[in-house]
Structures are given as C-alpha cells and as structure tokens.
Design a protein around this motif. Structure first.
Motif, short mmCIF file in Angstrom:
data_model
loop_
_atom_site.label_atom_id
_atom_site.label_comp_id
_atom_site.label_asym_id
_atom_site.label_seq_id
_atom_site.Cartn_x
_atom_site.Cartn_y
_atom_site.Cartn_z
N SER A 1 0.83 -1.21 0.00
CA SER A 1 0.00 0.00 0.00
C SER A 1 0.86 1.26 0.00
O SER A 1 0.56 2.24 -0.68
CB SER A 1 -0.93 0.00 1.23
OG SER A 1 -1.81 -1.10 1.19
N TYR B 1 -2.49 -1.29 -11.06
CA TYR B 1 -2.82 -0.79 -9.72
C TYR B 1 -3.84 -1.69 -9.04
O TYR B 1 -3.71 -2.02 -7.85
CB TYR B 1 -3.36 0.64 -9.82
CG TYR B 1 -3.72 1.25 -8.48
CD1 TYR B 1 -2.80 2.00 -7.76
CD2 TYR B 1 -4.99 1.05 -7.93
CE1 TYR B 1 -3.13 2.55 -6.53
CE2 TYR B 1 -5.32 1.59 -6.70
CZ TYR B 1 -4.39 2.34 -6.01
OH TYR B 1 -4.72 2.87 -4.79
N SER C 1 -3.19 -3.59 -5.71
CA SER C 1 -4.05 -3.16 -4.61
C SER C 1 -4.75 -4.36 -3.98
O SER C 1 -4.89 -4.44 -2.75
CB SER C 1 -5.09 -2.15 -5.11
OG SER C 1 -5.89 -1.69 -4.05
N HIS D 1 -4.47 -5.28 -0.10
CA HIS D 1 -5.64 -5.09 0.76
C HIS D 1 -6.35 -6.38 1.14
O HIS D 1 -7.24 -6.37 1.99
CB HIS D 1 -6.65 -4.16 0.07
CG HIS D 1 -6.21 -2.73 0.01
ND1 HIS D 1 -5.54 -2.20 -1.08
CD2 HIS D 1 -6.30 -1.72 0.91
CE1 HIS D 1 -5.26 -0.93 -0.85
NE2 HIS D 1 -5.71 -0.61 0.35
#
Length: 532
Positions: free
Chosen positions: A43, A62, A66, A70
């Motif tokens: 992150s 991305y 991501s 996450h």
C-alpha cells in the motif's frame, strides 16, 4: 501442584484478567504480523507511485497490486478467526469459517442490497458489513472456544471431528450476526453520537478525546462508526474530526520510533522497523498497534497522552480534512491549513517519541517479557517432528490431574505412562531448563521447538529423590542422548502418578501441534509433528 509452577506457566496463571485479554489479542495477531507488514508496504509503494504520477489508480496494474495489498485487511475476520482460535486452544479452521461466514456472498449480498425485514428463525437481523472488522470476531471466537471445550467433554471422541464443527458453526455464526456484530454497531453508533455532540461544543475537548481514544477504538474496530460522520462533513466543506484522529497514528509512529531506537533485541527492532514504513507512508499502523501497543501497556499511556495533545491542537486550530485518506506523511496535503495540521500531528509524534525514550516501553506487568519477541513469528521456527523421549503407553493430556497440563495452559502435546525409567532427548538442541529436583527438563531444538518433559505429577515433592540427571543446563544434546534416569517403582511406591506430559511450551508459534502416535510407543518413535 507440580514444579512447573515455578516456570513461565505460573506467571501466566497469576496474570490479571487484563493481561490475559491483551495476551490473547497480541498472540492472535502475532502469526499474521508478517503478512500485515508486507501488505502495508505494498500500500505504501502504491501511494508513492500514484503520488509521483508513475502509476494510475485506474490501471489494471494498480488494481492487481491493490488486491494483493488489501486482501489481508478485507478478509481480516477470517485470519483473526484462525489465529485467535488456535491461541485459545480450539480448532483454528472452525474459527476461520466463522469469520468467513461474515464475508460469504449469501450474507454480503443482503447487506449490499440493503435488504429489509431480514430475520433468522423469526428474530430480526441487523445487517452490517464486517470486512476489516475486529470486535465481532474477537467476541465470536472467544465464545466458540468455550463452547468447543464443553463439546469435547460431552460428545464421544470418535464423533467430535464433524459434530463439534457442525454444532459450533450452527450456534456461533447466528449469534455473531444477531448479537456480537450488532453490539459493536450499537456501541459504534453511540460513540458517533457522542463525538458529534462534543464537536459542536468544543474543538479542544473533542480533539483531546478523539486523539487519546482513537488508537484503542481502532483495536476494536469501532473507529469505523465515526467514518460516516467524517465523509458527511467532507460533503459540507471540510471535516474537523479526521485531523484530530490523525494525531493518534502519528503518536504511534513516534512511539514505534522510540522503541526502535531504545530496543536492543534485533528481532524487536525488525518488527518495529517493518511497521514504521507502512505506518509513515500509507497510514497502515497494524504492526505497531498489535505488535507493540497491545503488548506493552506502558506505551498505551504514551500514545494516549501524545494523541490527546496533538488532537487538541488540531481541534483548537480548526484544522480540516478536504478528502478521506489514512493519516500518513504522504496524505498531509489533504489537510488544511497544512502548517497547523503539522503542528498538531508532529507534536503528537515528538511527545510519544520522547516519552518512550525517557521512560522505556517495558512494564513489570507486561504479559510476556520482551525477550520472547519470537512469539511475533520472527523466530526461525520450522516444521519439525519431535521424537518420543520415553517408552510406554500414550495417554491424553486431559488425563493429567495437574490443570496446567490438562487444560494445555503450558502448551499442547501428549502424555506417556512410561514402562522404563529413562528419558532421552527428543531433538537435537540445548538443555534450556533443568529443575533442581531433576524431575522436569526443557530442551529447545535447533529448529526452535521448546519441549518440556515433566516426569510424573506432583513429583516435585520428592525433592530429587529417585531422579538422576545426566546433563546440565545449557548442555548441547543430540537425539537419543540420555537426559534423566528415574526409578519408576519407587516413585509409584511413594504414592505418585508417573504419567509424564511432553508438551511444546511455545505452541503459539505453530499453526498446529499434532500428536501422531496412539497406544504403545517406544523411545525415538515419532511422537509430535509441529506445523508451521
């Protein structure tokens, strides 16, 4: 009571309720701190790349990175369900299934659709999203472990494999949706009302309260109840609450930096260092929160005080957030005026840093000494098979009359009723504990397993009579080396039970501790498998 009371087990037994709670929380986060750190760094990297304009937040690259960064946070109830259940001595996979049920599409689709009048057996259900939450799963798994222990007592052993999970899931998942989850929702809602009321009265008071409490609300996942207020404020020209709350993570960064500078233990430095980077760059403070703050209670005072001062400054100066972002050095531009925002947050950071450096981070009543930071998963423990140190008949630990062993307080393992009076080393390693009465010995293997062998129950009362040690503390031993010889018949004649627990005292560093033998066993047979 057995002499093991003079070891770490007695310390654990005498712990306060708060120490036990904090120890359970800290221990349940320990196995996943590594993946939290790695995810937080992803992150942080994405924040840097998007800030520099080298990567678009709308790109597929991305999105994939991501997802990698996450995933652990979104599915946190699953991971925490597994680790907390294992920490409390229950089935980790049932604990994980309880957490997964809260994220399963049949339930989450109801939440997304805003379904009305949902009920369970006629009982109204309050729908809520539980991704990234902590409080509901902590309550659910804690109750599950109590239920699991009860079921193990009343259900026939050969049926427990499927009946215990069946009953546990059918009872605990509905309870979580009906009681534990809504309880957190109500508490969070009440908290939001209080904060909204305070913010309308005094910026200084509100900032001090939020700055002091935010870290602890985050631990329980209750901070999410305040986020809707922040977002609503953004739509009306700016949010005053987020700058107040930002003082808390900056205080944690300061405290973490202080621990990093003050700690002498390399493993602890590694832990803190891995948490400082994502905290500073991405606002991901989980490593510091659960690795340091929960573990060392003294640091809670530092973070609360520093957060209160920084929050009060931001509240008094009427600093506002212009967009929703996790507080970090990279998100500074979303707050205005920037100079005043930095005055509050950096004050919190510096105060926490100075307090940690001056007063230290360790307290006398911390759940576990600092030197055992290997509990955080940083120690180099490996998958390993422990050999039997004795020949005899295998019995369950639950058959041992000493509750420290029968309840697995000391650790998981197995017991043996020996047929000869010779204890051999079950591993290649070092003798790290040798009781003066020579009735119990601890050996730490080259791969990190801490094996405790306690010959008989209450045999400390023999004061070493009938026991002869062939090693000294800190001796290096090989598999099969004779450790202790003892006279079975004389011990029995003196009125003592000879059943001998063989336990792994650092059980919480392993995913599972699995006995692999039943019935009769010979010394040097494979006895216990340690899963990492």
């Amino acid at each position: 009571m057995n002499a093991v009371n003079t070891s770490d087990a007695s310390i654990e037994k005498k712990e306060t309720v708060m120490n036990k709670i904090l120890g359970a929380i800290s221990g349940s986060f320990a196995p996943i701190l590594g993946v939290l750190a790695g995810s937080g760094l992803i992150s942080a990297l994405l924040s840097i790349l998007t800030t520099l304009g080298w990567l678009s937040a709308k790109s597929g690259t991305y999105a994939i990175f991501s997802a990698a960064g996450h995933a652990v946070f979104y599915f946190f109830p699953v991971f925490l369900g597994i680790t907390l259940a294992l920490k409390l001595g229950a089935n980790g996979y049932v604990g994980g299934a309880i957490g997964a049920a809260l994220l399963e599409p049949h339930y989450t689709d109801l939440v997304k659709a805003g379904a009305q009048n949902v009920d369970f057996l006629g009982i109204p259900v309050i729908l809520a999203s539980y991704s990234s939450t902590v409080f509901p799963i902590l309550m659910a798994v804690s109750i599950y472990t109590v239920l699991d222990k009860f079921l193990k007592k009343v259900i026939y052993k050969d049926l427990q494999m499927f009946l215990n999970p069946l009953i546990s899931l059918m009872v605990i998942v509905p309870l979580t949706v009906l009681v534990f989850g809504p309880f957190g929702t109500y508490v969070g809602g009440a908290l939001a009302v209080v904060i909204k009321f305070l913010s309308s009265k005094s910026g200084i008071l509100t900032g001090a309260v939020i700055g002091a409490a935010w870290s602890f609300l985050t631990i329980l996942g209750l901070h999410w109840a305040v986020v809707p207020i922040m977002i609503a404020n953004l739509a009306t020209g700016g949010d005053p609450i987020s700058p107040m709350a930002a003082a808390a993570p900056f205080a944690q960064i300061g405290m973490g930096l202080g621990v990093f500078l003050k700690a002498r233990d390399k493993d602890l430095k590694t832990l803190v260092g891995s948490g400082l980077v994502p905290s500073a760059l991405a606002g991901t403070t989980e490593i510091i929160t659960y690795g340091i703050l929960v573990r060392y209670k003294r640091t809670m005072l530092f973070v609360a005080f520093a957060g209160a001062i920084g929050g009060a400054i931001n509240g008094a100066l009427e600093v506002k957030g212009t967009a929703f972002a996790l507080p970090s050095f990279l998100s500074i531009p979303v707050y205005t005026p920037i100079g005043l925002y930095l005055m509050g947050t950096l004050t919190a950071l510096i105060i926490a840093l100075v307090l940690t450096l001056v007063f230290g981070y360790e307290g006398k009543s911390d759940p576990v000494p600092a030197k055992t930071v290997k509990e955080f998963g940083l120690a180099n423990v490996k998958r390993e098979t422990i050999l039997s140190p004795l020949s005899g008949e295998i019995v369950s630990l639950s058959a041992i009359s000493d509750p420290l062993f029968s309840t697995e307080t000391v650790g998981k393992g197995i017991a043996i009723e020996p047929t000869n009076g010779e204890v051999i080393s079950p591993v290649n390693g070092t003798v790290t504990t040798l009781f003066p009465t020579e009735h119990a010995i601890g050996v730490t293997s080259e791969d990190g397993a801490e094996v405790l062998i306690c010959i008989g129950v209450d045999t400390i009362k023999l004061k070493g009579q009938f026991f002869t040690s062939h090693v000294k503390q800190w001796d290096t031993v090989k598999k099969g080396d004779i450790l202790i010889q003892f006279d079975i018949e004389k011990i029995k004649a003196a009125g003592f039970n000879i059943k001998t627990p063989v336990v792994i005292t650092n059980t919480n560093q392993y995913i599972d501790v699995v006995p692999v033998m039943e019935g009769k066993v010979q010394a040097k047979d494979e006895l216990i498998k340690l899963i990492v």
